[in-house]
Scaffold this motif. Structure first.
Motif, PDB file in Angstrom:
ATOM      1  N   ARG A   1     -57.596 -78.973  22.301  1.00 42.47           N
ATOM      2  CA  ARG A   1     -56.846 -78.619  23.674  1.00 42.47           C
ATOM      3  C   ARG A   1     -55.584 -79.056  23.642  1.00 42.47           C
ATOM      4  O   ARG A   1     -54.690 -78.255  24.368  1.00 42.47           O
ATOM      5  CB  ARG A   1     -57.540 -78.863  24.900  1.00 42.47           C
ATOM      6  CG  ARG A   1     -58.793 -78.167  25.183  1.00 42.47           C
ATOM      7  CD  ARG A   1     -59.617 -78.442  26.208  1.00 42.47           C
ATOM      8  NE  ARG A   1     -58.847 -78.377  27.391  1.00 42.47           N
ATOM      9  CZ  ARG A   1     -59.022 -79.030  28.571  1.00 42.47           C
ATOM     10  NH1 ARG A   1     -60.041 -79.798  28.698  1.00 42.47           N
ATOM     11  NH2 ARG A   1     -58.231 -78.773  29.564  1.00 42.47           N
ATOM     12  N   ALA A   2     -55.109 -80.107  23.204  1.00 44.53           N
ATOM     13  CA  ALA A   2     -53.658 -80.717  23.067  1.00 44.53           C
ATOM     14  C   ALA A   2     -52.906 -79.709  22.355  1.00 44.53           C
ATOM     15  O   ALA A   2     -53.061 -79.111  21.274  1.00 44.53           O
ATOM     16  CB  ALA A   2     -53.284 -82.059  22.358  1.00 44.53           C
ATOM     17  N   ALA A   3     -51.593 -79.513  23.057  1.00 49.36           N
ATOM     18  CA  ALA A   3     -50.423 -78.699  22.415  1.00 49.36           C
ATOM     19  C   ALA A   3     -50.115 -79.084  21.015  1.00 49.36           C
ATOM     20  O   ALA A   3     -49.987 -80.314  20.805  1.00 49.36           O
ATOM     21  CB  ALA A   3     -49.200 -78.422  23.217  1.00 49.36           C
ATOM     22  N   LYS A   4     -49.863 -78.296  20.171  1.00 52.95           N
ATOM     23  CA  LYS A   4     -49.215 -78.563  18.872  1.00 52.95           C
ATOM     24  C   LYS A   4     -47.843 -79.055  19.216  1.00 52.95           C
ATOM     25  O   LYS A   4     -47.151 -78.821  19.955  1.00 52.95           O
ATOM     26  CB  LYS A   4     -49.068 -77.484  17.823  1.00 52.95           C
ATOM     27  CG  LYS A   4     -50.387 -76.839  17.499  1.00 52.95           C
ATOM     28  CD  LYS A   4     -50.380 -75.359  16.749  1.00 52.95           C
ATOM     29  CE  LYS A   4     -51.711 -75.130  16.229  1.00 52.95           C
ATOM     30  NZ  LYS A   4     -52.564 -74.673  17.449  1.00 52.95           N
ATOM     31  N   PRO A   5     -47.359 -80.013  17.964  1.00 52.84           N
ATOM     32  CA  PRO A   5     -46.263 -81.093  18.258  1.00 52.84           C
ATOM     33  C   PRO A   5     -45.004 -80.216  18.509  1.00 52.84           C
ATOM     34  O   PRO A   5     -43.976 -80.453  19.455  1.00 52.84           O
ATOM     35  CB  PRO A   5     -46.134 -81.808  17.242  1.00 52.84           C
ATOM     36  CG  PRO A   5     -47.668 -82.197  16.686  1.00 52.84           C
ATOM     37  CD  PRO A   5     -48.042 -80.863  17.076  1.00 52.84           C
ATOM     38  N   GLU A   6     -45.134 -78.858  17.818  1.00 56.28           N
ATOM     39  CA  GLU A   6     -43.746 -78.200  17.896  1.00 56.28           C
ATOM     40  C   GLU A   6     -43.705 -77.400  19.172  1.00 56.28           C
ATOM     41  O   GLU A   6     -42.508 -76.922  19.715  1.00 56.28           O
ATOM     42  CB  GLU A   6     -43.712 -76.961  16.693  1.00 56.28           C
ATOM     43  CG  GLU A   6     -44.779 -75.976  16.846  1.00 56.28           C
ATOM     44  CD  GLU A   6     -46.069 -76.624  15.661  1.00 56.28           C
ATOM     45  OE1 GLU A   6     -46.918 -75.832  15.769  1.00 56.28           O
ATOM     46  OE2 GLU A   6     -45.959 -77.840  15.549  1.00 56.28           O
ATOM     47  N   ASN A   7     -44.631 -77.248  19.934  1.00 53.76           N
ATOM     48  CA  ASN A   7     -44.598 -76.682  21.117  1.00 53.76           C
ATOM     49  C   ASN A   7     -44.766 -77.826  22.323  1.00 53.76           C
ATOM     50  O   ASN A   7     -43.994 -77.635  23.513  1.00 53.76           O
ATOM     51  CB  ASN A   7     -45.867 -75.978  21.693  1.00 53.76           C
ATOM     52  CG  ASN A   7     -46.227 -74.624  20.677  1.00 53.76           C
ATOM     53  OD1 ASN A   7     -45.043 -74.132  20.106  1.00 53.76           O
ATOM     54  ND2 ASN A   7     -47.346 -74.370  20.346  1.00 53.76           N
ATOM     55  N   ALA A   8     -45.418 -78.949  22.213  1.00 53.02           N
ATOM     56  CA  ALA A   8     -45.407 -80.129  23.020  1.00 53.02           C
ATOM     57  C   ALA A   8     -43.980 -80.978  22.937  1.00 53.02           C
ATOM     58  O   ALA A   8     -43.476 -81.131  24.244  1.00 53.02           O
ATOM     59  CB  ALA A   8     -46.381 -80.876  22.744  1.00 53.02           C
ATOM     60  N   LYS A   9     -43.477 -81.077  22.064  1.00 59.73           N
ATOM     61  CA  LYS A   9     -42.264 -81.854  22.063  1.00 59.73           C
ATOM     62  C   LYS A   9     -40.862 -81.319  23.214  1.00 59.73           C
ATOM     63  O   LYS A   9     -40.604 -82.102  23.662  1.00 59.73           O
ATOM     64  CB  LYS A   9     -41.722 -82.192  20.714  1.00 59.73           C
ATOM     65  CG  LYS A   9     -40.571 -83.094  20.770  1.00 59.73           C
ATOM     66  CD  LYS A   9     -40.087 -83.789  19.044  1.00 59.73           C
ATOM     67  CE  LYS A   9     -39.079 -84.569  19.205  1.00 59.73           C
ATOM     68  NZ  LYS A   9     -38.589 -85.032  17.892  1.00 59.73           N
ATOM     69  N   PRO A  10     -40.658 -79.893  22.970  1.00 56.74           N
ATOM     70  CA  PRO A  10     -39.644 -79.376  23.787  1.00 56.74           C
ATOM     71  C   PRO A  10     -40.041 -79.607  25.239  1.00 56.74           C
ATOM     72  O   PRO A  10     -39.323 -79.749  26.161  1.00 56.74           O
ATOM     73  CB  PRO A  10     -39.600 -77.971  23.243  1.00 56.74           C
ATOM     74  CG  PRO A  10     -40.249 -77.901  21.972  1.00 56.74           C
ATOM     75  CD  PRO A  10     -40.984 -78.846  21.795  1.00 56.74           C
ATOM     76  N   LEU A  11     -41.368 -79.295  25.470  1.00 56.26           N
ATOM     77  CA  LEU A  11     -41.758 -79.470  26.876  1.00 56.26           C
ATOM     78  C   LEU A  11     -41.674 -81.026  27.224  1.00 56.26           C
ATOM     79  O   LEU A  11     -41.324 -81.286  28.572  1.00 56.26           O
ATOM     80  CB  LEU A  11     -43.285 -79.063  27.087  1.00 56.26           C
ATOM     81  CG  LEU A  11     -43.464 -77.634  27.208  1.00 56.26           C
ATOM     82  CD1 LEU A  11     -45.020 -77.296  27.169  1.00 56.26           C
ATOM     83  CD2 LEU A  11     -42.785 -76.773  28.082  1.00 56.26           C
TER      84      LEU A  11
ATOM     85  N   THR B   1     -46.259 -74.585  30.693  1.00 54.26           N
ATOM     86  CA  THR B   1     -44.981 -73.753  30.812  1.00 54.26           C
ATOM     87  C   THR B   1     -44.033 -74.728  31.778  1.00 54.26           C
ATOM     88  O   THR B   1     -44.281 -75.895  32.040  1.00 54.26           O
ATOM     89  CB  THR B   1     -45.065 -72.446  31.629  1.00 54.26           C
ATOM     90  OG1 THR B   1     -45.348 -72.814  32.970  1.00 54.26           O
ATOM     91  CG2 THR B   1     -46.284 -71.604  31.067  1.00 54.26           C
ATOM     92  N   ALA B   2     -42.589 -74.214  31.707  1.00 47.71           N
ATOM     93  CA  ALA B   2     -41.713 -74.786  32.816  1.00 47.71           C
ATOM     94  C   ALA B   2     -42.251 -74.838  33.945  1.00 47.71           C
ATOM     95  O   ALA B   2     -41.795 -75.812  34.808  1.00 47.71           O
ATOM     96  CB  ALA B   2     -40.259 -73.971  32.450  1.00 47.71           C
ATOM     97  N   GLU B   3     -42.779 -74.145  34.534  1.00 41.50           N
ATOM     98  CA  GLU B   3     -43.648 -74.200  35.826  1.00 41.50           C
ATOM     99  C   GLU B   3     -44.424 -75.478  36.090  1.00 41.50           C
ATOM    100  O   GLU B   3     -44.391 -76.102  37.136  1.00 41.50           O
ATOM    101  CB  GLU B   3     -44.251 -72.707  36.485  1.00 41.50           C
ATOM    102  CG  GLU B   3     -44.920 -72.951  37.557  1.00 41.50           C
ATOM    103  CD  GLU B   3     -46.031 -71.866  37.877  1.00 41.50           C
ATOM    104  OE1 GLU B   3     -46.694 -71.981  38.678  1.00 41.50           O
ATOM    105  OE2 GLU B   3     -45.558 -70.487  37.246  1.00 41.50           O
ATOM    106  N   ASP B   4     -45.207 -75.662  35.004  1.00 37.65           N
ATOM    107  CA  ASP B   4     -46.100 -76.969  35.090  1.00 37.65           C
ATOM    108  C   ASP B   4     -44.975 -78.139  35.147  1.00 37.65           C
ATOM    109  O   ASP B   4     -45.273 -79.211  35.824  1.00 37.65           O
ATOM    110  CB  ASP B   4     -47.014 -77.127  33.948  1.00 37.65           C
ATOM    111  CG  ASP B   4     -47.998 -75.934  33.973  1.00 37.65           C
ATOM    112  OD1 ASP B   4     -48.802 -75.984  34.984  1.00 37.65           O
ATOM    113  OD2 ASP B   4     -47.880 -75.290  33.011  1.00 37.65           O
TER     114      ASP B   4
END
Length: 152
Positions: free
Chosen positions: A95-105, A38-41
């Protein structure tokens, strides 16, 4: 989030024979993102990165942060940091985030780091076939995981 942090004399990222990011003294940060990050991370890890005292002071002791040393950061997205190798010989990256979730982070992390550092963070290309060239200084390599913040 998991980060492999390397203190470097220089580092660069090349994609298709084009340099996408290049730094002199500073930190090469390989960043793995999980689905539940998350943004907290981002905030926690970014604060740790810019304040981590792993650069030498005038007495040769690790007392300076990348900010104190006026260093730079090269941030590289690397989903393979969440490889699971317990079974078989082919790593699983479930366990790795999917690209559509990981890229914005990844993008948000780069922006937040730039704000904290007071200068632009250099980047790789998310999902690209990146070639990383670096000269590890020390060598100093540290692994951090945002899940560890809960234990302190």
């Amino acid at each position: 989030m998991r980060a492999v942090i390397q203190r470097v004399t220089r580092a660069s990222c090349t994609v298709d024979q084009t340099v996408t990011g290049k730094i002199e003294q500073g930190l090469l940060v390989l960043l793995g993102i999980e689905e539940d990050d998350t943004a907290e991370d981002i905030r926690w890890l970014s604060q740790k990165l810019v304040n981590l005292r792993i650069f030498s002071d005038e007495n040769g002791l690790m007392n300076k942060s990348v900010q104190d040393a006026k260093g730079n950061i090269l941030l590289i997205s690397q989903f393979t940091l969440f490889a699971q190798t317990k079974k078989g010989n082919r790593p699983s990256f479930i366990r790795a985030a999917k690209p559509e979730n990981a890229k914005p982070l990844y993008t948000d992390m780069a922006q937040y780091l730039s704000t904290l550092l007071g200068k632009e963070v250099q980047l790789g290309i998310f999902g690209g076939d990146m070639k990383i060239d670096l000269l590890n200084d020390g060598p100093v390599t540290i692994i951090m995981n945002t899940k560890d913040k809960e234990n302190h």
